[in-house]
Enzyme design. Structure first.
Site, PDB file in Angstrom:
ATOM      1  N   LYS A   1     -16.201  50.258  52.610  1.00 19.82           N
ATOM      2  CA  LYS A   1     -14.890  50.350  52.120  1.00 19.82           C
ATOM      3  C   LYS A   1     -15.058  49.669  50.748  1.00 19.82           C
ATOM      4  O   LYS A   1     -16.123  49.107  50.297  1.00 19.82           O
ATOM      5  CB  LYS A   1     -14.124  49.543  52.989  1.00 19.82           C
ATOM      6  CG  LYS A   1     -13.875  50.245  54.180  1.00 19.82           C
ATOM      7  CD  LYS A   1     -12.688  49.327  54.973  1.00 19.82           C
ATOM      8  CE  LYS A   1     -12.343  50.435  56.132  1.00 19.82           C
ATOM      9  NZ  LYS A   1     -11.307  49.525  57.049  1.00 19.82           N
TER      10      LYS A   1
ATOM     11  N   TYR B   1      -5.779  58.030  56.895  1.00 18.14           N
ATOM     12  CA  TYR B   1      -4.908  57.029  57.731  1.00 18.14           C
ATOM     13  C   TYR B   1      -3.718  57.417  58.285  1.00 18.14           C
ATOM     14  O   TYR B   1      -2.935  56.412  58.943  1.00 18.14           O
ATOM     15  CB  TYR B   1      -5.132  55.766  57.142  1.00 18.14           C
ATOM     16  CG  TYR B   1      -6.168  54.857  57.234  1.00 18.14           C
ATOM     17  CD1 TYR B   1      -6.809  54.518  58.348  1.00 18.14           C
ATOM     18  CD2 TYR B   1      -6.833  54.724  55.995  1.00 18.14           C
ATOM     19  CE1 TYR B   1      -8.206  53.747  58.300  1.00 18.14           C
ATOM     20  CE2 TYR B   1      -8.078  54.041  56.164  1.00 18.14           C
ATOM     21  CZ  TYR B   1      -8.715  53.557  57.234  1.00 18.14           C
ATOM     22  OH  TYR B   1      -9.854  53.017  57.155  1.00 18.14           O
TER      23      TYR B   1
ATOM     24  N   ASN C   1     -12.162  44.880  55.371  1.00 22.16           N
ATOM     25  CA  ASN C   1     -13.026  44.692  56.211  1.00 22.16           C
ATOM     26  C   ASN C   1     -14.442  45.507  56.484  1.00 22.16           C
ATOM     27  O   ASN C   1     -15.002  45.778  57.324  1.00 22.16           O
ATOM     28  CB  ASN C   1     -12.374  44.680  57.781  1.00 22.16           C
ATOM     29  CG  ASN C   1     -11.865  46.227  58.022  1.00 22.16           C
ATOM     30  OD1 ASN C   1     -11.994  47.024  57.407  1.00 22.16           O
ATOM     31  ND2 ASN C   1     -11.176  46.095  59.029  1.00 22.16           N
TER      32      ASN C   1
ATOM     33  N   HIS D   1     -15.459  51.472  58.011  1.00 18.75           N
ATOM     34  CA  HIS D   1     -14.748  52.196  58.938  1.00 18.75           C
ATOM     35  C   HIS D   1     -15.809  52.832  59.890  1.00 18.75           C
ATOM     36  O   HIS D   1     -16.838  53.412  59.312  1.00 18.75           O
ATOM     37  CB  HIS D   1     -13.703  53.188  58.283  1.00 18.75           C
ATOM     38  CG  HIS D   1     -13.412  54.247  59.099  1.00 18.75           C
ATOM     39  ND1 HIS D   1     -12.245  54.118  60.138  1.00 18.75           N
ATOM     40  CD2 HIS D   1     -14.105  55.461  59.636  1.00 18.75           C
ATOM     41  CE1 HIS D   1     -12.232  55.126  60.729  1.00 18.75           C
ATOM     42  NE2 HIS D   1     -13.038  55.885  60.724  1.00 18.75           N
TER      43      HIS D   1
END
Ligand code: GDP
Length: 140
Positions: A11, A51, A114, A117
């Site tokens: 990310k 998403y 974070n 994915h």
């Protein structure tokens, strides 16, 4: 357990901090092979589509904004039990809950920034891979 393929995204928080190589080292150290890889800037439409399952969640807008805030590296990972294995290597969604030794414990900044994915099931892995790769882009 059979050899599987899973879809991964490194990310924008990680590409921004020049962590692609360090994340890839953890992926490879876990026994997963990177059989497809490309650095891309996601468009808003691509991020929204990717998403879509979270479209009704309160964090959807922020998630789309974050995923388009800089380049990402899309990847196809291959290995024994690759889907579950990569989820283990990634660690929990919230880095505060991620086990030591996982990518998110090592690098994630927050629940949205974070770092990675990874697909959660064979069907989603196949769909997600097809969103970004053709068969010719994947060399095992
Ligand atoms: P994952 O499979 O571990 O990535 O987690 P999910 O599929 O549940 O969520 C997708 C992504 O949405 C996560 O990786 C986070 O970046 C983000 N996300 C999930 N839950 C939250 C939340 O409660 N707040 C925020 N801000 N982002 C979230």
């Amino acid at each position: 357990m059979a050899v599987q393929r899973t879809f991964s995204i490194i990310k924008p928080d990680a590409t921004k901090r020049n962590l692609t190589g360090k994340v890839n080292a953890m992926i490879e150290d876990a026994g997963l092979r990177i059989v497809g890889q490309r650095r891309v800037q996601l468009s808003e439409d691509q991020a929204k589509k990717f998403y879509e399952v979270h479209a009704e969640r309160p964090f959807y807008g922020d998630l789309v904004k974050f995923m388009t805030s800089g380049p990402v590296v899309v990847q196809v990972l291959e290995g024994e039990n690759a889907i579950a294995k990569y989820r283990e290597v990634m660690g929990a969604t919230n880095p505060a809950e991620a086990d030591a030794g996982t990518i998110r414990a090592a690098f994630a900044e927050s629940i949205d920034a974070n770092t990675v994915h990874g697909s959660d099931a064979p069907e989603t892995a196949a769909e997600e891979i097809a969103q970004f790769f053709t068969d010719a882009d994947i060399v095992g």
